[in-house]
Design an enzyme around this catalytic site. Structure first.
Site: not given
Ligand code: GLC
Length: 742
Positions: A281
């Site tokens: 993430d």
């Molecule tokens: C965010 C979220 C994730 C998302 C990623 C890209 O922090 O936790 O669900 O897909 O970053 O935006």
């Protein structure tokens, strides 16, 4: 465990990725032979673009430089064909011209916004849910994307957690079916079609069990709980062919998931034999320092790559640390190669090596939006997601010829709010998105007079608008109120310590109720809220979540009877924040079941009824349904034998409508205490007034199985109850059977 890990690791390298043709496999091998270490590590590096900014280059010039030099494998948050094409052109300047992957968050639609996933889950309509994801995937690919970071499949039992809005609620069975439907929707027929995008099962794993419902917080649970509740939707996504997994931000039992070998190497890439990509993430590799799991960036890179995280999203730790770790022999080149190969395979599957610009088609981008069939699908699932919580004296549906209707509340004329959180691209042409007011206006007859007063803001202490609202209520035949949270009070980093209807909105409801006029309240939110006074007094209540672009029309369809509401809650609504966590598939404890009269052994609270305000699976209809003639094919079954469960359901009311017939089991005695009930099947059926339908459920061994203390997936002999209901708390038919030893 250590030895097993390395065996699994080495085993996973030698996997030839069957999904590619032999010639493409050869092309991958040949390409990898040409790649320098820096170019290989470049494939593991993902940057963010400029979000909604309309620019084909990235603001931080060093990122464009990295792209030109083959030091980037993927980019997220780039909007549209022009901009993705611009960055792909930079990548084509690199030595080996390895195309970029473009990814985005398209949780519930890109240009056409669908109901938030928790709302869609309330439809229990898997076909509609898959269609919604299919349209989102089609729009996403037409906008130049190859990859969506969805579906979010985290089981969530704590409505204080803001991200409960992103998933399918509290139940592993419903959550697993929805996970599979969404994966198939996003990925379409097959990867490589230009309307298909890679899907991502996230957030791996148990992110929804954050202590206190506080986002990013610690998660700690037994392994049977992990396997029985939180892993099933991820396994369903993997079985449905999902292309990617995303690590979650949380630690699990003391180890951050991004560095968790057990989860990624042993379960996902080992037991489940997952061949796709694991992406961190946003910055979750580096987060391991703050977790206190690693000392520095070097430790973070080492831990994540060993644990099987293939792509490092937006924190450059792989880019900066992996070359040194390889050169110093701290990680074998094979680890890098395994990750690179997974990524290149997907780029080949997407056809990007044959044509890096095949998703960058201006015509397709222009033609995909405002597609009338898609808009119709959005309205269809929006109305199916609405849950009728109360309808005393059949106040609803309303006649379209009512003389005067008062429309009151901060969300009656809201537009953007209807889209909910993660409506990333908030479409520029907001003209198409109509308010609930406009939806109602389009629905009622020309003779109906609509009076409007906001009454109060969403989150405000001022009651200065009450007088005007009371005044128009007194002039009307009926009052429709639309209240709730702000759209961004749920979503990432949006946990709430109190889940009431914010501000003075419930005071406004009381003031309008006091006029004596019939009141209908619609509640817009991304989570269950607590609204006991309203629930106990107001005659008609609709839960309208955030329904997306077509909210206005869908709500009017339900209010005026053009659609008979069929939604059922995918998550429990507590009576108070103090009840949390509260969910239907709980264990019995060693004390008497729900019984508020007992002086001792009370498993609830002295000051509160023990059951929830609205239970899992609950939702009313404008008609009524009768359940009858339950019959089991056998009273005893041998291991592996299928039990057939038959019954009839009749529409005993005066409206045609849909019912979600739910089947629950209770494994009464087992080596681990089992929940008092578990959803194991359901059917959503349509019945005309007076019509009866025969229903057949097949109970397979898998539906009787659970992960025991040794994490074996077993169906243990013994007695089982079968419960068929209209909700988890409205059981209409009971029976039982015995699973024999042999
Ligand atoms: C965010 C979220 C994730 C998302 C990623 C890209 O922090 O936790 O669900 O897909 O970053 O935006």
């Amino acid at each position: 465990m250590k030895k097993l890990f390395w065996i699994l690791l080495l085993f996973s390298f030698n996997q030839s990725f069957a999904q590619l043709s032999a010639s493409d496999n050869k092309r991958v091998e040949n390409l990898m032979k040409k790649m320098t270490l820096e170019e290989k590590i470049g494939q593991l590096n993902q940057y963010t673009g400029n979000f909604l900014a309309d620019t084909p280059v990235i603001t931080a010039e060093f990122k464009n430089e990295d792209i030109r030099n083959g030091r980037v494998g993927a980019i997220l948050n780039v909007k549209g064909v022009k901009n993705t094409r611009g960055l792909q052109e930079l990548a084509m300047q690199s030595r080996l011209k390895i195309p970029l992957l473009f990814g985005n968050d398209v949780l519930h639609g890109l240009h056409l916004i669908f109901p938030i996933p928790l709302a869609e889950a309330a439809s229990w309509d898997l076909k509609a849910i898959q269609k919604s994801a299919r349209i989102a995937g089609t729009e996403s690919s037409a906008y130049g994307n190859h990859w969506v970071f969805e579906p979010m499949v985290d089981i969530a039992r704590d409505p204080r957690w803001g991200r409960v809005m992103e998933g399918a609620g509290e139940d592993p069975y419903l959550g697993s079916l929805i996970a599979a439907a969404r994966v198939k929707g996003f990925q379409g027929e097959k990867l490589g079609d230009t309307d298909a995008v890679m899907a991502t099962a996230k957030h791996f794993v148990a992110y929804g069990a954050a202590i206190g419902g506080r986002d990013y917080n610690t998660v700690d649970m037994s392994l049977p709980e992990l396997w029985n509740i939180y892993l099933p939707p991820f396994k369903a996504a993997a079985d449905a062919g999902v292309t990617a997994f995303m690590n979650s931000f949380n630690s699990l039992n003391g180890i951050p998931t991004t560095g968790n070998k057990y989860l990624v190497r042993e379960i996902l890439k080992g037991k489940w034999n997952f061949k796709g990509i694991v992406v961190s993430d946003w910055g979750s590799v580096g987060d391991m320092i703050a977790h206190g799991y690693v000392k520095d960036d070097e430790g973070a890179a080492l831990s994540a790559i060993i644990a099987g995280c293939d792509i490092d999203m937006e924190d450059q730790i792989y880019k900066k640390q992996l070359p040194k770790l390889v050169e110093e022999g701290k990680i074998p080149m094979k680890l890098i190669d395994e990750a690179v190969k997974r990524i290149l395979i997907k780029k080949f599957e997407l056809g990007l090596f044959d044509d890096p610009f095949r998703f960058a088609n201006n015509e397709r981008e222009k033609n995909v939006i405002n597609n009338p069939d898609n808009i119709k699908a959005a309205r269809d699932i929006a109305k199916k997601s609405i849950v009728l919580l109360k309808n005393e004296n059949q106040l609803l549906p309303l006649s379209k010829d009512i003389k005067t209707i008062a429309l009151i509340g901060p969300h009656i004329k809201s537009v953007r709010e209807n889209l909910g959180f993660w409506s990333t691209w908030w479409p520029d042409d907001s003209a198409r998105i109509i308010s609930q007011y406009q939806g109602i206006k389009n629905k009622v007859s020309a003779n109906t007079r609509l009076l409007y007063a906001k009454g109060c803001e969403v989150n405000d202490t001022s009651t200065s608008g009450f007088a005007e609202a009371i005044n128009i209520a007194k002039q009307s035949a009926v009052v429709i109120m639309s209240v709730g949270e702000q759209f961004d009070m749920s979503g990432e980093s949006r946990s709430r310590s109190d889940i009431d209807i914010p501000g003075v909105q419930e005071e406004l409801i009381k003031a309008i109720y006091a006029t004596g006029k019939p009141v209908i309240v619609m509640i817009n939110a991304g989570r269950p809220l607590v609204f006991n006074w309203t629930a106990d007094h107001v005659p008609a209540i609709l839960y309208t979540w955030w329904l997306g672009t077509e909210a206005g029309g869908a709500i009017a369809d339900v209010l005026f009877g053009d659609y008979n509401p069929s939604g059922k809650l995918p998550i429990t609504f507590p009576r108070s924040i103090g009840q949390i966590p509260i969910y239907y598939n709980h264990q019995s404890t060693g004390k008497p079941p729900y019984n508020d009269s007992v002086a001792y052994y009370r498993t609830g609270y002295m000051d509160l009824m023990q059951n929830p305000k609205f239970p899992f699976g609950y939702g009313l209809s404008y008609t009524q349904f009768k359940y009858s003639d339950l019959e089991l094919s056998k009273s005893k079954i041998k291991p592996g034998e299928i039990l057939h469960v038959k019954l009839n359901v009749t529409n005993s009311g005066k409206y045609a409508g849909e019912e979600v017939v739910q089947l629950y089991i209770h494994d009464k005695v087992a080596s681990l205490v089992r929940p008092i009930k578990e959803l194991k099947d359901f059917q959503k059926i349509f019945l005309n007034p007076g019509e009866t339908k025969f229903i057949l459920f097949n109970i397979t061994k898998e539906k009787l199985s659970f992960y025991n203390e040794k994490l074996e997936f077993v169906a243990e002999p013994g007695d089982f109850d079968i419960m068929i209901g209209s909700s988890s708390a409205d059981i209409r038919l009971h029976s039982s059977f015995e699973l024999l030893n042999q």
